[in-house]
Design a protein around this motif. Structure first.
Motif, PDB file in Angstrom:
ATOM      1  N   ALA A  41       0.828  -1.200   0.000  1.00  0.00           N
ATOM      2  CA  ALA A  41       0.000   0.000   0.000  1.00  0.00           C
ATOM      3  C   ALA A  41       0.865   1.254   0.000  1.00  0.00           C
ATOM      4  CB  ALA A  41      -0.928  -0.002   1.211  1.00  0.00           C
ATOM      5  N   ALA A  42       1.957   1.233   0.786  1.00  0.00           N
ATOM      6  CA  ALA A  42       2.854   2.384   0.840  1.00  0.00           C
ATOM      7  C   ALA A  42       3.529   2.603  -0.514  1.00  0.00           C
ATOM      8  CB  ALA A  42       3.906   2.181   1.927  1.00  0.00           C
ATOM      9  N   ALA A  43       3.985   1.504  -1.134  1.00  0.00           N
ATOM     10  CA  ALA A  43       4.660   1.629  -2.433  1.00  0.00           C
ATOM     11  C   ALA A  43       3.703   2.173  -3.489  1.00  0.00           C
ATOM     12  CB  ALA A  43       5.204   0.268  -2.861  1.00  0.00           C
ATOM     13  N   GLY A  44       2.475   1.621  -3.516  1.00  0.00           N
ATOM     14  CA  GLY A  44       1.509   2.086  -4.499  1.00  0.00           C
ATOM     15  C   GLY A  44       1.097   3.531  -4.270  1.00  0.00           C
ATOM     16  N   SER A  45       1.000   3.932  -3.003  1.00  0.00           N
ATOM     17  CA  SER A  45       0.588   5.303  -2.682  1.00  0.00           C
ATOM     18  C   SER A  45       1.680   6.311  -3.040  1.00  0.00           C
ATOM     19  CB  SER A  45       0.263   5.408  -1.191  1.00  0.00           C
ATOM     20  OG  SER A  45      -0.788   4.539  -0.837  1.00  0.00           O
ATOM     21  N   LEU A  46       2.938   5.951  -2.757  1.00  0.00           N
ATOM     22  CA  LEU A  46       4.034   6.888  -3.011  1.00  0.00           C
ATOM     23  C   LEU A  46       4.305   7.052  -4.499  1.00  0.00           C
ATOM     24  CD1 LEU A  46       6.162   8.657  -1.603  1.00  0.00           C
ATOM     25  CD2 LEU A  46       7.743   6.738  -1.796  1.00  0.00           C
ATOM     26  N   ARG A  47       4.055   5.993  -5.263  1.00  0.00           N
ATOM     27  CA  ARG A  47       4.420   6.039  -6.681  1.00  0.00           C
ATOM     28  C   ARG A  47       3.236   6.452  -7.562  1.00  0.00           C
ATOM     29  NH1 ARG A  47       5.625   2.224  -9.235  1.00  0.00           N
ATOM     30  NH2 ARG A  47       7.472   2.842 -10.398  1.00  0.00           N
ATOM     31  N   GLN A  48       2.379   7.309  -7.056  1.00  0.00           N
ATOM     32  CA  GLN A  48       1.296   7.881  -7.851  1.00  0.00           C
ATOM     33  C   GLN A  48       1.854   9.005  -8.726  1.00  0.00           C
ATOM     34  OE1 GLN A  48      -2.034   7.031  -7.957  1.00  0.00           O
ATOM     35  NE2 GLN A  48      -1.667   5.322  -6.535  1.00  0.00           N
ATOM     36  N   LYS A  49       1.424   9.042  -9.975  1.00  0.00           N
ATOM     37  CA  LYS A  49       1.882  10.128 -10.849  1.00  0.00           C
ATOM     38  C   LYS A  49       1.307  11.470 -10.390  1.00  0.00           C
ATOM     39  CE  LYS A  49       3.995   9.911 -14.138  1.00  0.00           C
ATOM     40  NZ  LYS A  49       5.450  10.100 -14.311  1.00  0.00           N
ATOM     41  N   ASP A  50       0.123  11.427  -9.753  1.00  0.00           N
ATOM     42  CA  ASP A  50      -0.501  12.634  -9.236  1.00  0.00           C
ATOM     43  C   ASP A  50      -0.219  12.701  -7.737  1.00  0.00           C
ATOM     44  OD1 ASP A  50      -2.051  14.735  -8.449  1.00  0.00           O
ATOM     45  OD2 ASP A  50      -3.948  13.950  -9.248  1.00  0.00           O
ATOM     46  N   ALA A  51       0.589  13.667  -7.315  1.00  0.00           N
ATOM     47  CA  ALA A  51       0.956  13.780  -5.901  1.00  0.00           C
ATOM     48  C   ALA A  51      -0.260  14.028  -5.014  1.00  0.00           C
ATOM     49  CB  ALA A  51       1.974  14.907  -5.711  1.00  0.00           C
ATOM     50  N   ALA A  52      -1.331  14.590  -5.574  1.00  0.00           N
ATOM     51  CA  ALA A  52      -2.540  14.825  -4.775  1.00  0.00           C
ATOM     52  C   ALA A  52      -3.131  13.515  -4.279  1.00  0.00           C
ATOM     53  CB  ALA A  52      -3.573  15.591  -5.599  1.00  0.00           C
ATOM     54  N   LYS A  53      -2.973  12.451  -5.071  1.00  0.00           N
ATOM     55  CA  LYS A  53      -3.475  11.143  -4.642  1.00  0.00           C
ATOM     56  C   LYS A  53      -2.619  10.587  -3.506  1.00  0.00           C
ATOM     57  CE  LYS A  53      -5.631   9.898  -9.028  1.00  0.00           C
ATOM     58  NZ  LYS A  53      -5.704   8.923 -10.149  1.00  0.00           N
ATOM     59  N   THR A  54      -1.313  10.829  -3.571  1.00  0.00           N
ATOM     60  CA  THR A  54      -0.446  10.424  -2.461  1.00  0.00           C
ATOM     61  C   THR A  54      -0.849  11.152  -1.193  1.00  0.00           C
ATOM     62  OG1 THR A  54       1.404  10.025  -3.984  1.00  0.00           O
ATOM     63  CG2 THR A  54       1.942  10.317  -1.651  1.00  0.00           C
ATOM     64  N   ALA A  55      -1.189  12.418  -1.326  1.00  0.00           N
ATOM     65  CA  ALA A  55      -1.558  13.233  -0.162  1.00  0.00           C
ATOM     66  C   ALA A  55      -2.803  12.708   0.534  1.00  0.00           C
ATOM     67  CB  ALA A  55      -1.775  14.690  -0.591  1.00  0.00           C
ATOM     68  N   GLU A  56      -3.637  11.951  -0.184  1.00  0.00           N
ATOM     69  CA  GLU A  56      -4.861  11.408   0.410  1.00  0.00           C
ATOM     70  C   GLU A  56      -4.575  10.231   1.345  1.00  0.00           C
ATOM     71  OE1 GLU A  56      -7.245  10.352  -2.910  1.00  0.00           O
ATOM     72  OE2 GLU A  56      -7.663  12.432  -3.523  1.00  0.00           O
ATOM     73  N   ARG A  57      -3.382   9.675   1.244  1.00  0.00           N
ATOM     74  CA  ARG A  57      -3.054   8.494   2.038  1.00  0.00           C
ATOM     75  C   ARG A  57      -2.227   8.900   3.267  1.00  0.00           C
ATOM     76  NH1 ARG A  57      -3.281   4.293  -1.910  1.00  0.00           N
ATOM     77  NH2 ARG A  57      -5.382   4.504  -2.785  1.00  0.00           N
ATOM     78  N   PRO A  58      -2.515   8.346   4.448  1.00  0.00           N
ATOM     79  CA  PRO A  58      -1.814   8.742   5.683  1.00  0.00           C
ATOM     80  C   PRO A  58      -0.452   8.076   5.830  1.00  0.00           C
ATOM     81  CG  PRO A  58      -3.468   7.089   6.181  1.00  0.00           C
ATOM     82  CD  PRO A  58      -3.618   7.387   4.715  1.00  0.00           C
ATOM     83  N   LEU A  59       0.450   8.355   4.904  1.00  0.00           N
ATOM     84  CA  LEU A  59       1.799   7.790   4.953  1.00  0.00           C
ATOM     85  C   LEU A  59       2.631   8.477   6.036  1.00  0.00           C
ATOM     86  CD1 LEU A  59       2.555   7.635   1.113  1.00  0.00           C
ATOM     87  CD2 LEU A  59       1.981   5.706   2.604  1.00  0.00           C
ATOM     88  N   SER A  60       3.635   7.758   6.523  1.00  0.00           N
ATOM     89  CA  SER A  60       4.564   8.350   7.473  1.00  0.00           C
ATOM     90  C   SER A  60       5.989   7.946   7.085  1.00  0.00           C
ATOM     91  CB  SER A  60       4.237   7.906   8.898  1.00  0.00           C
ATOM     92  OG  SER A  60       4.899   8.736   9.836  1.00  0.00           O
TER      93      SER A  60
END
Length: 736
Positions: A218-237
């Motif tokens: 989930a972290a890998a898929g969230s970080l490697r989004q072409k649209d950074a706004a989609k990454t921002a939607e995920r609570p990564l740390s």
């Protein structure tokens, strides 16, 4: 002659069949590992980490036996790979991988090799976060670039995405004693906090989407989004665990660098520790092996490093790994295997539950061939198909679960699961018990052999009558003896069993490892034996003991009798609440629904279920047969002279994990005897959570809500003195 055809001493190996087989296997493995690495960095892995480790270490073994097969392009000489989906960037210093080991003996071997060169060096121990490795570059305190690991030399530019992670500062904070360096290259892990990952998967399933297999994917898929706004939607740390290129800062130790990173606002693990000996490192491994599910993030092992930087430099590195560090990997709790079939089991209250039949696989220290799938809606939501490669998870003693399919491994031959319309045990039509119920149930409660077998197994268990020697196979034999009518048509007759009822019962002998019938060596047919009798037709000791234990079980307290009735929604906690309030089974059966609902720990749903249960004739007949057999139906009123100090009066307590010297029921009874209330869930109104060995999610919820926590070893003092709340210091008190 090529170098791969000759040994290092020039010996021609072309005629050696073992070498030829090794070379072929080496080529196959190298190609497989390279492909798996690509999929891993695309967040589309088709095998688990543990299975990748097996392939990788097989390749190492081949190259150890045949060094001439090792080349610069071998996966053993590379750190990883990278994708062309993002702009490639070159790391200032190469990101090395870590040497993985899987036993304490291997850790000891590594430490012995190190101490032979540099004796008496302290070690830094830290947990190994199961996340995505990233490299951050700060120039004069500002985040200039963020990149994935890639192949260790070249990574992917994910600066915009990393900038959305709150734990990654855009600008370093100056601190006393730690000037901001001109250049700082930071290595760390982007990860999903465990609680956030659970919520993410719940939302995925609720939206009809497949859940993520694990937090790392989930972290890998969230970080490697072409649209950074989609990454921002995920609570990564993020947590930092190392340094690369530096200018303007010279740490003398790993621990010194962590102190500096913390001072500048870059988070490091709260769990790291410097130890003096490898035995202390082993103690650290054991400690976090037990606590691995209590941490804020997933871990898959422990990393041990030489702490002093100058010694790290002296020891150096191979082309792929530093010699001054090693990663001990815990036994995998998540693996990939084949889903051979989906079948349906029937529970004691009639619930039809799909379960997975798996290609046997070793996970969390045991072999697993079955796993739960919860219900038909969950099967559909997860998108699991028969024939899929699936991710299976088993954490400690938790029931194995199919997490998700590995869609990238599909061949097109997989088939959709169709929930059966009829009960696989008795052929009754399955249906929801009530409107809106997501579960299908078998309505043939009395005669369905599956339900009766499960009810008998439950009532013989520790939370009910606790009948030793009456295990699951014995219960199955009583319900479905081979070639004969059932010994029991419902649980009403369980206390009337006689030895003459047991001796004729025959069963098919099954292999304890596979569960399959064992053939008779003489006939080739399934081997059949008398279950309760020996070869001479005499009672086995286990049969004698089972009947003796059934007689003893009649004296169990009322709450266990209530729990043993298998009333839907009624469990040990509500059974104890009912028994404590009414002290008589007849009073419970005849109580007004509103009166029952008002009992703390019961409520309207349980009250309605109890009224419905006692409205059925054959249910009441069970109670009467037990009464006639001598089963205890009343509890004596407490003796006021024996009342314990009410140290917990009015306090709502939740108990999770194993408590020293107490069963779960005994611990609850001890709390109630001192005036406390026992609840099964944590809320802001909870007064305290008693957390014993291997606590579950209730512990995490208590931490999240700030509920006071009582450790298992503190339980006796808690009962004696009540909840001790530290007094507020003068500095923290409000002004007058």
């Amino acid at each position: 002659m090529s170098t791969t055809d000759a040994d290092l001493d020039g010996t021609d190996r072309t005629a050696d069949p073992e070498f030829s087989r090794a070379r072929e296997r080496h080529e196959t493995l190298a190609a497989e590992i390279t492909e798996h690495r690509k999929r891993y960095y695309l967040a589309e892995p088709t095998i688990s980490d543990s299975q990748f480790d097996e392939l990788f270490h097989e390749l190492i073994d081949i190259e150890t036996a045949y060094p001439e097969l090792q080349s610069n392009d071998s996966p053993t000489q590379q750190v990883g790979t990278f994708s062309e989906a993002f702009t490639p960037v070159t790391h200032l210093e190469k990101l090395l991988s870590l040497q993985d080991v899987f036993s304490l003996d291997e850790v000891r071997t590594w430490a012995d090799r190190i101490t032979a060169e540099v004796p008496d060096e302290p070690y830094l121990c830290e947990v190994k976060i199961d996340g995505l490795a990233v490299d951050l570059v700060y120039e004069n305190g500002r985040l200039a670039r963020a990149a994935t690991r890639g192949d260790g030399v070249t990574g992917e530019d994910v600066t915009a995405n990393v900038a959305t992670i709150g734990a990654v500062p855009q600008r370093l904070t100056a601190a006393e004693g730690y000037d901001i360096p001109e250049l700082l290259e930071v290595r760390g892990e982007v990860y999903f906090p465990s609680a956030d990952f659970e919520r993410l998967n719940e939302s995925q399933v609720a939206a009809g989407k497949a859940p993520f297999a694990n937090p790392r994917n989930a972290a890998a898929g969230s970080l490697r989004q072409k649209d950074a706004a989609k990454t921002a939607e995920r609570p990564l740390s993020f947590i930092a665990h190392g340094l690369g290129a530096l200018r303007g800062f010279e740490p003398d130790s790993q621990s010194h660098s962590y102190a500096a990173l913390d001072a500048w606002g870059l988070p490091t693990s709260p769990y790291w520790r410097v130890v003096a000996t490898i035995d202390e490192a082993f103690a650290y491994i054991a400690e976090y092996g037990e606590q691995r599910h209590e941490l804020v993030h997933e871990i898959d092992g422990v990393v041990i490093k030489i702490d002093r930087i100058n010694v790290q430099r002296r020891l150096g590195a191979t082309s792929r790994t530093p010699r001054w560090a090693v990663a001990y990997k815990f036994p995998p709790e998540e693996v990939n295997t084949k889903l051979l079939d989906i079948k349906v089991s029937i529970g004691r209250t009639g619930r039809a539950t799909p379960y997975a039949v798996l290609q046997p696989v070793h996970v969390a220290g045991s072999e697993v061939e079955f796993a739960t799938l919860h219900n038909a809606d969950q099967v559909k939501a997860k998108g699991v198909r028969i024939g899929d490669t699936v991710v299976v998870r088993k954490a400690g003693d938790v029931i194995p679960e199919v997490v998700a399919p590995v869609e990238a491994a599909r061949t097109g031959d997989e088939t959709e699961f169709v929930m059966p319309e009829r009960c696989p045990e008795c052929d009754s039509v399955l249906a929801p018990a009530s409107e809106g119920d997501v579960d299908l149930r078998c309505p043939n409660a009395r005669s369905c052999p599956g339900q009766l077998r499960e009810r008998l197994a439950y009532l013989s268990g520790r939370s009910c009558f606790d009948v030793d020697r009456m295990g699951y196979i014995a219960c199955a034999a009583l319900v479905e003896p081979l070639g004969a009518d059932p010994v029991l048509v419902d649980e009403g007759g369980v206390f009337d069993l006689k030895m003459e009822d047991l001796l004729p019962i025959q069963v098919v002998v099954r292999d304890p490892d596979t569960g399959l019938p064992k053939p008779d060596p003489k006939t080739g047919e399934d081997k059949v034996v008398a279950y309760f009798a020996n070869k001479n037709g005499e009672p086995k000791k286990t049969a004698v003991q089972m009947l003796e234990n059934l007689e003893t079980a009649k004296r169990q307290p009322l709450w266990r009798v209530v729990n043993a009735l298998s009333i839907r929604h009624v469990g040990p906690v509500s059974a104890q609440a009912l028994a404590e309030h009414f002290r008589d089974l007849d009073l419970i059966a005849n109580a007004d629904e509103a009166e029952m609902a008002a009992v703390d720990g019961v409520g309207p749903v349980i009250a309605a279920a109890i009224k419905d249960w006692f409205a059925v004739d054959w249910h009441r007949a069970i109670v009467e047969r037990w009464r006639e057999a001598g089963v205890r139906m009343q509890d004596d009123a407490p003796d006021p002279s024996e009342a314990l100090p009410q140290t917990l009066e009015g306090l709502t307590v939740v108990i999770t994990g194993g408590i020293p010297d107490h069963t779960r029921e005994g611990a609850a009874a001890a709390v109630k005897a001192r005036g406390g209330k026992v609840s099964g869930s944590v809320s802001k109104k909870t007064g305290a959570v008693v957390a014993g060995e291997k606590p579950g999610s209730k512990y995490d919820k208590a931490v999240e809500l700030g509920v006071p926590i009582v450790r298992g070893e503190e339980f006796a003092a808690f009962l004696e003195d009540g909840l001790s709340v530290p007094e507020t210091s003068d500095a923290e008190s409000e002004p007058e």
